[in-house]
Scaffold this motif. Structure first.
Motif, PDB file in Angstrom:
ATOM      1  N   UNK A   1     -24.438   6.682  11.699  1.00  0.00           N
ATOM      2  CA  UNK A   1     -23.928   7.441  12.850  1.00  0.00           C
ATOM      3  C   UNK A   1     -22.903   8.503  12.453  1.00  0.00           C
ATOM      4  N   UNK A   2     -22.455   8.460  11.220  1.00  0.00           N
ATOM      5  CA  UNK A   2     -21.402   9.374  10.762  1.00  0.00           C
ATOM      6  C   UNK A   2     -21.813   9.991   9.436  1.00  0.00           C
ATOM      7  N   UNK A   3     -21.231  11.117   9.114  1.00  0.00           N
ATOM      8  CA  UNK A   3     -21.581  11.833   7.898  1.00  0.00           C
ATOM      9  C   UNK A   3     -20.538  11.567   6.821  1.00  0.00           C
ATOM     10  N   UNK A   4     -20.781  10.546   5.998  1.00  0.00           N
ATOM     11  CA  UNK A   4     -19.867  10.256   4.893  1.00  0.00           C
ATOM     12  C   UNK A   4     -20.608   9.525   3.789  1.00  0.00           C
ATOM     13  N   UNK A   5     -20.046   9.584   2.611  1.00  0.00           N
ATOM     14  CA  UNK A   5     -20.521   8.811   1.471  1.00  0.00           C
ATOM     15  C   UNK A   5     -19.438   7.804   1.124  1.00  0.00           C
ATOM     16  N   UNK A   6     -19.827   6.584   0.907  1.00  0.00           N
ATOM     17  CA  UNK A   6     -18.878   5.531   0.545  1.00  0.00           C
ATOM     18  C   UNK A   6     -18.907   5.333  -0.961  1.00  0.00           C
ATOM     19  N   UNK A   7     -17.748   5.408  -1.565  1.00  0.00           N
ATOM     20  CA  UNK A   7     -17.617   5.122  -2.993  1.00  0.00           C
ATOM     21  C   UNK A   7     -16.879   3.800  -3.124  1.00  0.00           C
ATOM     22  N   UNK A   8     -17.432   2.899  -3.898  1.00  0.00           N
ATOM     23  CA  UNK A   8     -16.810   1.593  -4.117  1.00  0.00           C
ATOM     24  C   UNK A   8     -16.330   1.534  -5.558  1.00  0.00           C
ATOM     25  N   UNK A   9     -15.048   1.243  -5.725  1.00  0.00           N
ATOM     26  CA  UNK A   9     -14.461   1.163  -7.059  1.00  0.00           C
ATOM     27  C   UNK A   9     -13.881  -0.233  -7.258  1.00  0.00           C
ATOM     28  N   UNK A  10     -14.183  -0.812  -8.393  1.00  0.00           N
ATOM     29  CA  UNK A  10     -13.606  -2.099  -8.749  1.00  0.00           C
ATOM     30  C   UNK A  10     -12.238  -1.875  -9.383  1.00  0.00           C
ATOM     31  N   UNK A  11     -11.288  -2.724  -9.013  1.00  0.00           N
ATOM     32  CA  UNK A  11      -9.973  -2.623  -9.643  1.00  0.00           C
ATOM     33  C   UNK A  11      -9.867  -3.528 -10.860  1.00  0.00           C
ATOM     34  N   UNK A  12     -10.859  -4.374 -11.046  1.00  0.00           N
ATOM     35  CA  UNK A  12     -10.850  -5.310 -12.167  1.00  0.00           C
ATOM     36  C   UNK A  12     -10.727  -4.567 -13.488  1.00  0.00           C
ATOM     37  N   UNK A  13      -9.901  -5.108 -14.351  1.00  0.00           N
ATOM     38  CA  UNK A  13      -9.700  -4.567 -15.699  1.00  0.00           C
ATOM     39  C   UNK A  13      -9.092  -3.168 -15.710  1.00  0.00           C
ATOM     40  N   UNK A  14      -8.492  -2.757 -14.606  1.00  0.00           N
ATOM     41  CA  UNK A  14      -7.763  -1.494 -14.554  1.00  0.00           C
ATOM     42  C   UNK A  14      -6.336  -1.839 -14.147  1.00  0.00           C
ATOM     43  N   UNK A  15      -5.452  -1.908 -15.121  1.00  0.00           N
ATOM     44  CA  UNK A  15      -4.094  -2.383 -14.886  1.00  0.00           C
ATOM     45  C   UNK A  15      -3.370  -1.576 -13.811  1.00  0.00           C
ATOM     46  N   UNK A  16      -3.552  -0.269 -13.808  1.00  0.00           N
ATOM     47  CA  UNK A  16      -2.878   0.570 -12.811  1.00  0.00           C
ATOM     48  C   UNK A  16      -3.356   0.256 -11.391  1.00  0.00           C
ATOM     49  N   UNK A  17      -4.685   0.156 -11.211  1.00  0.00           N
ATOM     50  CA  UNK A  17      -5.220  -0.146  -9.879  1.00  0.00           C
ATOM     51  C   UNK A  17      -4.908  -1.574  -9.460  1.00  0.00           C
ATOM     52  N   UNK A  18      -4.944  -2.510 -10.406  1.00  0.00           N
ATOM     53  CA  UNK A  18      -4.597  -3.887 -10.073  1.00  0.00           C
ATOM     54  C   UNK A  18      -3.148  -3.985  -9.624  1.00  0.00           C
ATOM     55  N   UNK A  19      -2.261  -3.254 -10.301  1.00  0.00           N
ATOM     56  CA  UNK A  19      -0.845  -3.264  -9.921  1.00  0.00           C
ATOM     57  C   UNK A  19      -0.649  -2.619  -8.545  1.00  0.00           C
ATOM     58  N   UNK A  20      -1.351  -1.538  -8.297  1.00  0.00           N
ATOM     59  CA  UNK A  20      -1.186  -0.793  -7.052  1.00  0.00           C
ATOM     60  C   UNK A  20      -1.830  -1.485  -5.858  1.00  0.00           C
ATOM     61  N   UNK A  21      -3.032  -2.057  -6.048  1.00  0.00           N
ATOM     62  CA  UNK A  21      -3.813  -2.572  -4.930  1.00  0.00           C
ATOM     63  C   UNK A  21      -4.155  -4.060  -5.013  1.00  0.00           C
ATOM     64  N   UNK A  22      -3.778  -4.730  -6.085  1.00  0.00           N
ATOM     65  CA  UNK A  22      -4.249  -6.090  -6.357  1.00  0.00           C
ATOM     66  C   UNK A  22      -4.163  -7.080  -5.225  1.00  0.00           C
ATOM     67  N   UNK A  23      -3.076  -7.082  -4.464  1.00  0.00           N
ATOM     68  CA  UNK A  23      -2.912  -8.051  -3.390  1.00  0.00           C
ATOM     69  C   UNK A  23      -3.338  -7.492  -2.044  1.00  0.00           C
ATOM     70  N   UNK A  24      -3.894  -6.291  -2.025  1.00  0.00           N
ATOM     71  CA  UNK A  24      -4.237  -5.643  -0.770  1.00  0.00           C
ATOM     72  C   UNK A  24      -5.727  -5.387  -0.592  1.00  0.00           C
ATOM     73  N   UNK A  25      -6.554  -5.786  -1.555  1.00  0.00           N
ATOM     74  CA  UNK A  25      -7.978  -5.487  -1.466  1.00  0.00           C
ATOM     75  C   UNK A  25      -8.614  -6.241  -0.314  1.00  0.00           C
ATOM     76  N   UNK A  26      -9.587  -5.638   0.332  1.00  0.00           N
ATOM     77  CA  UNK A  26     -10.057  -4.283   0.092  1.00  0.00           C
ATOM     78  C   UNK A  26      -9.092  -3.240   0.641  1.00  0.00           C
ATOM     79  N   UNK A  27      -9.022  -2.129  -0.050  1.00  0.00           N
ATOM     80  CA  UNK A  27      -8.224  -0.984   0.369  1.00  0.00           C
ATOM     81  C   UNK A  27      -9.194   0.136   0.702  1.00  0.00           C
TER      82      UNK A  27
END
Length: 85
Positions: free
Chosen positions: A35-61
């Motif tokens: 119904x909407x015009x968008x592309x969804x990109x899914x990124x894993x935070x696993x094994x990425x220390x920066x993303x794990x620190x930033x989002x680790x307890x908040x997934x999904x973000x």
């Protein structure tokens, strides 16, 4: 058009069975994709220390155009309003 991104973890810190909230969020977002015009990109935070620190307890973000939109759960009405605005 808007560019939503969902950061997820394949393993929850509190569960060894994976990120159930991530799967629910992906299903919810995909349910409005036709119904909407968008592309969804899914990124894993696993094994990425920066993303794990930033989002680790908040997934999904959920980010829309690289800006945080939702954490843990998708507010589908708010999401579709933001995507379609």
């Amino acid at each position: 058009f808007p560019y939503p991104t969902l950061f997820r973890s394949s393993q929850s810190r509190y569960s060894s069975t994976g990120c159930h909230l991530c799967d629910v969020a992906i299903d919810q977002i995909n349910s409005v994709k036709s119904d909407s015009n968008f592309n969804l990109e899914i990124k894993l935070i696993d094994n990425n220390a920066d993303l794990e620190k930033k989002y680790g307890e908040q997934v999904p973000v959920i980010l829309i155009d690289d800006q945080p939109h939702d954490y843990w759960r998708v507010d589908l009405n708010r999401f579709t309003s933001a995507i379609n605005s």
